[in-house]
Design an enzyme around this catalytic site. Sequence first.
Site: not given
Length: 208
Positions: A40, A87, A112, A133
Amino acid sequence: MIDKMGLLFASLHQETSGGAPEWIVAGLGNPGAQYEGTRHNAGFAALNMLSAKIGVRIERAKFKSMCGTGRIAGKQVLLLKPQTFMNLSGEAVAAAAHFYKLPMSHVLVLFDDISLPVGKLRVRRKGSAGGHNGIKSIIEESGTSDFPRIKLGVGDKPRPDYDLANWVLGRFSQDDRPLFAQSLERAADAVEELLKNGVGSAMNLYNA
């Protein structure tokens, strides 16, 4: 009496900043040592590669981010690593774009993508969040999905029932690390190509 320290600071700032940014290049990820090297954090890793290539330190705190400024393809660029956690990436990215009065078409986002194999890149002119997100947050905060992006492949989870959060917060296998490292170098080159010759040229060269 003239404030000599103030003049000195202004002079140094002018020399190092080179004026207001014409572009923002944002790499997405999660702050903290526990997230370093995870799938991530591919956007952070790509931005680190880019900053090393152009000799810029990303060490100034602003816009809920760590920032650095430099020149790429003759353009003044703000390198941005949001520290909001993935997020809420849009809070940082939109704030920086608003401050410098930049259209989102001049905000390039690196992140990613599990739908791409490790080592692959995809340059896009715009698009939906696609379940990411961080991109969803940027779209919500900026009010548009019309911003360029470079997706870095991190590979899909090994089986359908595998927890997605565990997968993206996991680290690359020993076999995948060299492929991912190569993609970081190509992503840095793709940023330069995009800023120099446009999104279409970068897509033609790096979407193979």
